[in-house]
Scaffold this motif. Sequence first.
Motif, mmCIF file in Angstrom:
data_model
loop_
_atom_site.group_PDB
_atom_site.id
_atom_site.type_symbol
_atom_site.label_atom_id
_atom_site.label_comp_id
_atom_site.label_asym_id
_atom_site.label_seq_id
_atom_site.Cartn_x
_atom_site.Cartn_y
_atom_site.Cartn_z
ATOM 1 N N VAL A 75 -6.024 0.000 -10.236
ATOM 2 C CA VAL A 75 -6.547 0.099 -8.872
ATOM 3 C C VAL A 75 -6.725 1.564 -8.491
ATOM 4 O O VAL A 75 -7.769 1.964 -7.935
ATOM 5 C CB VAL A 75 -5.607 -0.600 -7.864
ATOM 6 N N LYS A 135 -5.793 -4.530 -4.578
ATOM 7 C CA LYS A 135 -6.271 -3.483 -3.673
ATOM 8 C C LYS A 135 -6.190 -3.947 -2.223
ATOM 9 O O LYS A 135 -5.785 -3.186 -1.333
ATOM 10 C CB LYS A 135 -7.709 -3.103 -4.035
ATOM 11 N N GLN A 136 -6.557 -5.191 -1.976
ATOM 12 C CA GLN A 136 -6.519 -5.741 -0.618
ATOM 13 C C GLN A 136 -5.091 -5.784 -0.082
ATOM 14 O O GLN A 136 -4.833 -5.441 1.077
ATOM 15 C CB GLN A 136 -7.129 -7.141 -0.608
ATOM 16 N N ILE A 172 -2.545 -3.909 -1.088
ATOM 17 C CA ILE A 172 -2.087 -2.534 -0.889
ATOM 18 C C ILE A 172 -2.631 -2.002 0.433
ATOM 19 O O ILE A 172 -1.914 -1.344 1.195
ATOM 20 C CB ILE A 172 -2.545 -1.634 -2.055
ATOM 21 N N ALA A 173 -3.896 -2.281 0.708
ATOM 22 C CA ALA A 173 -4.520 -1.819 1.951
ATOM 23 C C ALA A 173 -3.865 -2.439 3.183
ATOM 24 O O ALA A 173 -3.871 -1.852 4.262
ATOM 25 C CB ALA A 173 -6.015 -2.146 1.935
ATOM 26 N N GLN A 184 -9.718 3.160 -10.471
ATOM 27 C CA GLN A 184 -11.027 2.755 -9.953
ATOM 28 C C GLN A 184 -11.328 3.440 -8.621
ATOM 29 O O GLN A 184 -12.453 3.914 -8.397
ATOM 30 C CB GLN A 184 -11.080 1.241 -9.790
ATOM 31 N N ALA A 185 -10.325 3.488 -7.741
ATOM 32 C CA ALA A 185 -10.529 4.085 -6.422
ATOM 33 C C ALA A 185 -10.844 5.568 -6.524
ATOM 34 O O ALA A 185 -11.762 6.076 -5.864
ATOM 35 C CB ALA A 185 -9.287 3.866 -5.556
ATOM 36 N N SER A 227 -9.337 4.465 5.683
ATOM 37 C CA SER A 227 -8.522 3.421 5.030
ATOM 38 C C SER A 227 -7.092 3.942 4.916
ATOM 39 O O SER A 227 -6.609 4.253 3.819
ATOM 40 C CB SER A 227 -9.083 3.089 3.641
ATOM 41 N N LEU A 264 -4.252 2.180 2.534
ATOM 42 C CA LEU A 264 -4.657 2.271 1.138
ATOM 43 C C LEU A 264 -4.590 3.706 0.647
ATOM 44 O O LEU A 264 -4.062 3.984 -0.440
ATOM 45 C CB LEU A 264 -6.085 1.725 0.964
ATOM 46 N N LEU A 312 -7.718 -7.378 -9.595
ATOM 47 C CA LEU A 312 -7.704 -5.996 -9.119
ATOM 48 C C LEU A 312 -8.124 -5.911 -7.656
ATOM 49 O O LEU A 312 -7.540 -5.149 -6.878
ATOM 50 C CB LEU A 312 -8.612 -5.127 -9.985
ATOM 51 N N GLN A 313 -9.115 -6.694 -7.269
ATOM 52 C CA GLN A 313 -9.567 -6.693 -5.878
ATOM 53 C C GLN A 313 -8.468 -7.226 -4.956
ATOM 54 O O GLN A 313 -8.260 -6.703 -3.855
ATOM 55 C CB GLN A 313 -10.831 -7.535 -5.728
ATOM 56 N N LEU A 321 -2.123 5.108 -2.309
ATOM 57 C CA LEU A 321 -2.692 5.639 -3.543
ATOM 58 C C LEU A 321 -2.357 7.113 -3.747
ATOM 59 O O LEU A 321 -2.185 7.562 -4.877
ATOM 60 C CB LEU A 321 -4.210 5.448 -3.554
#
Length: 215
Positions: free
Chosen positions: A66, A25-26, A28-29, A69-70, A106, A109, A21-22, A113
């Motif tokens: 993701v 997220k990275q 996507i960012a 959680q965000a 960000s 990201l 998941l991390q 999202l």
Amino acid sequence: MSYKRSSLMQERIEQNRKAILQSAKQLIAQGGFKEAQVQAIAELAGVSSGLVYRYFDNKSQILIEVLSQAIHFEVDILHAISLQELPVEQKLHKAVATFVKRALNSPQLSYSLMLEPVDAEVEYERFKSKKLIKDAIYRILEEGHTKGVFEFEDLNTTALCMVGAMTFSVIEPLDPVQKNNFNQSHKDYFSKQVADFCLSSVRIEKKFLGDDREV
């Protein structure tokens, strides 16, 4: 011994899932959903693609997790603001400004999202996420109305409109095509303007006579 082995296995499962998941997220960012392919996620997480599919059925499930959680993290921040010992006007202004500023901090990201085109399954999760944001703003608006500070006809509709202002006002600043590179002062100014707008839409303005006596 069996219990210890089971405990270690569960810990490894959680670590692998967290790493996946991390990594998603990275990615996507860095470049949006298109960069978060299963193979790329697996490589960044240091696991095999097959292992990724042991935890998630498909890429959409990873993106949903993701997103969930965000947004829960952002909602927790809004709820924390709603519980602070502040005048309710300041709570609303701070909640809106904080949400917008964090989005600008960000950009890729946040754009992905909140705004990037996605499939129906992820879009539905996005819809549920906005409802959570609305519930947090609803609480502040309700407090303000109870205290006679805010005025509006319908609480739920007002909360929905405010979330619309918070999320859609950042479409242009976050658009990766335009490559807006806001400095910190610009982010502060922009987030304040959105918060000022939201607050002014519900705050009861005090009127004064010439001798400064309140009406």
